[in-house]
Scaffold this active site. Structure first.
Site, PDB file in Angstrom:
ATOM      1  N   THR A   1      40.254  39.387  45.001  1.00 16.89           N
ATOM      2  CA  THR A   1      39.463  38.182  44.860  1.00 16.89           C
ATOM      3  C   THR A   1      40.175  37.322  43.837  1.00 16.89           C
ATOM      4  O   THR A   1      40.515  37.800  42.758  1.00 16.89           O
ATOM      5  CB  THR A   1      38.041  38.502  44.389  1.00 16.89           C
ATOM      6  OG1 THR A   1      37.409  39.309  45.374  1.00 16.89           O
ATOM      7  CG2 THR A   1      37.239  37.242  44.200  1.00 16.89           C
TER       8      THR A   1
ATOM      9  N   PHE B   1      40.461  33.941  41.342  1.00 20.19           N
ATOM     10  CA  PHE B   1      39.674  32.981  40.583  1.00 20.19           C
ATOM     11  C   PHE B   1      40.596  31.905  40.021  1.00 20.19           C
ATOM     12  O   PHE B   1      41.738  32.191  39.664  1.00 20.19           O
ATOM     13  CB  PHE B   1      38.971  33.665  39.409  1.00 20.19           C
ATOM     14  CG  PHE B   1      37.966  34.682  39.854  1.00 20.19           C
ATOM     15  CD1 PHE B   1      36.647  34.336  40.022  1.00 20.19           C
ATOM     16  CD2 PHE B   1      38.355  35.984  40.132  1.00 20.19           C
ATOM     17  CE1 PHE B   1      35.724  35.271  40.458  1.00 20.19           C
ATOM     18  CE2 PHE B   1      37.450  36.921  40.572  1.00 20.19           C
ATOM     19  CZ  PHE B   1      36.126  36.565  40.736  1.00 20.19           C
TER      20      PHE B   1
END
Lengths: 357, 357
Positions: free
Chosen positions: A258, A260
């Site tokens: 993931t 960011f």
């Protein structure tokens, strides 16, 4: 006991620790001097490019036995503590506390900061734009929760610049109550996880039914109650529901993560190894994209990521989110950007920032 | 820019960092030797008493400018990284990820561990007893969530010993949409928070109605929608709902905390500054408690905590959870424990462990 052997070793460690402690405080004193110099010109407390350089430097010099990851974790905290002597940096993130977003915050800034949980991605941008927070951390490519569209939309409009990127690893394992596939007739997981493990599943269990459920955690719960169900989920979820591992880390991309984005009010200067995120649009679709990106290859700028996203308003059909190697202040990147800017119907540099350390 | 002034300072920092890096790896090499010695006798990788000593030592030697808290945070990570070269310690905690329990795990063990979220306190005990986890972290005194009774019950039966204690600070602030009390007719909060701020409220706002709601976060949400409501909540919740602070840190006890117990399969040896947790019961209540505790004062053992809890089964009415200063291996503590053991209807030493650093 073997205290006779341990005692001299512990005395050695104590002596080393005392030396480390002294150096840490020396470092902090010099960092305070840096703070005073910065204060004269209102320069920012946190410089992502400088911290990235320090971390890369430490990794390059590291001879072991400590792992680079652990060295970097320690130095993040050292820099964080030194920074905090000036002022605690405030970092807004998509709360609640305990999400992957919070992990990303500490991974980037260390713990000597003030983490400010926000109820929405919009709120993270607002708090950072308003100066309530120095930086914001928002998911930009989320393999399981799909929260990125809002981030992409907000990046189009914001006055903030991307000043860093943080990746948190996401790994899937195939698990069942028995730890085997005996008697298993269904493999359950969130649709995203099923998609991320598709090639592996096609190869190993082409004939077992796949069923998309609300979340991977729900799949794990189902498997814990039913020998005919196997789940794809994190090992943590498996542990939680007492599942046995049939096969670990089965996602097709072993580096599944993931991602960011760190956003802030200042532009980051070159760190020596940077990337630049841009977004652009053309009025029509076919062929135009290829032409649009021609300046990149012309100037020898490598593209590392390319994503398209349907435009919901305006005169063009798609926005293209593109990452390229290098900093927008590098000559060849700058030349390519200038040309892109001329040709595209819409063009915005989202930010130049250090590549993930 | 003032790079001319910054550059020499940064070079100084780089040189210090290189020296720290070298010392860290020296430390890790010696720690590996410790590991080999320990492996010969199957001694545990993580020794809470040893780590507590190191941290106390660093705090005692610290001359600043770095704060003791930050120094300890850095050394936790250093010890955690060195430990991980042998083996990553597995720590079970009451999940999900992101709770205060997880914070407590990292505060005690650093980040170079495997944190194992469990769905219940029972599961934390079970995983640790079964050896799936090396340690478990469970809330033992929780000022807002009230989850401790189960921990106390399980401590009565478990074969595990308490090997450490971690405290996470909890602070309440009075907040409203306007940042003042103008027009406010109600103060809302969770009943526990109202109770914890009672004296302050009686002194400052004796005539404003108080209303208990489901959670402090809910109170903050209500206040964000209604100028007549003020909320007692964490500043984080206040930020989240854009509330202004009327008065910060109003809890009657400025050191309001949530406490966690670290439980493990091994007993911890003396660290130099320890405490011992015991639980005992008497068949009847009146006066008996005082008599029961007489051995403590007789042997000069200080009691630091005393809690009673109604027994749900058995022949006695109450269990008494008592913390005393010192380690059960200290002569005077041992003498007192032996006497308590003789007199009480039920007696168990839950563990001796280092006082919070």
């Amino acid at each position: 006991m073997n205290d006779n052997k341990l005692l001299p070793l512990r005395e050695k460690i104590d002596a080393i620790d005392a030396a480390i402690l002294e150096l840490l405080n020396q470092r902090a004193s010099v960092a305070q001097e840096v703070g005073h110099v910065k204060a004269e010109t209102n320069a920012p407390v946190f410089r992502p490019e400088r911290e990235a350089q320090v971390l890369r430097n430490m990794a390059a010099k590291n001879t072991g036995p400590l792992l680079n990851d652990d060295i970097q974790l320690i130095f993040r905290e050292v820099m964080s503590a030194c920074r905090a002597l000036e002022r605690r940096v405030v970092v807004a993130f998509l709360g609640p506390v305990g999400t992957f977003s919070e992990q990303a915050v500490y991974k980037q800034f260390g713990h000597a900061i003030e983490a400010l949980p926000c109820i929405s991605i919009d709120e993270v941008f607002r708090a950072t734009e308003a100066g309530t927070a120095d930086f914001g951390v928002v998911p930009i490519e989320n393999s399981s929760e799909g929260a990125i569209n809002r981030t992409l939309d907000l990046l189009l409009q914001t006055s903030l610049a991307i000043s860093g990127e943080v990746a948190i690893p996401v790994q899937h394992s195939l698990m069942s109550k028995s730890g085997t596939m005996e008697g298993v007739t269904r493999i359950c997981a969130h649709s995203q996880a099923l998609a991320q493990c598709q090639a592996w599943l096609n190869q190993h269990f082409p004939h077992v039914e796949r069923q998309a459920v609300a979340s991977n955690a729900e799949a794990a719960r189902m498997a814990s109650a039913d020998y005919s169900v196997a789940a794809i989920a994190s090992e943590i979820a498996g542990h939680q529901y007492n599942l046995g591992i049939v096969s670990a880390h089965i996602q097709d991309d072993p580096h599944n993560r993931t991602r960011f984005a760190v956003v802030g009010r200042l532009n980051t200067t070159p760190s020596g190894k940077d990337q630049t995120s841009i977004v652009l649009a053309t009025p029509n679709k076919a062929g135009a994209v290829y032409n649009l990106l021609a300046p990149l290859s012309k100037h020898g700028v490598s593209m590392t990521r390319f994503e398209s996203r349907p435009a919901r308003t305006g005169n063009w059909e798609y926005y293209f989110y593109v990452d390229v190697e290098g900093h927008a202040m590098d000559a060849k990147v700058k030349a390519a950007m200038d040309e892109l800017n001329q040709d595209a119907a819409f063009f915005k540099i989202l930010g130049s920032y250090p590549c993930t350390v």
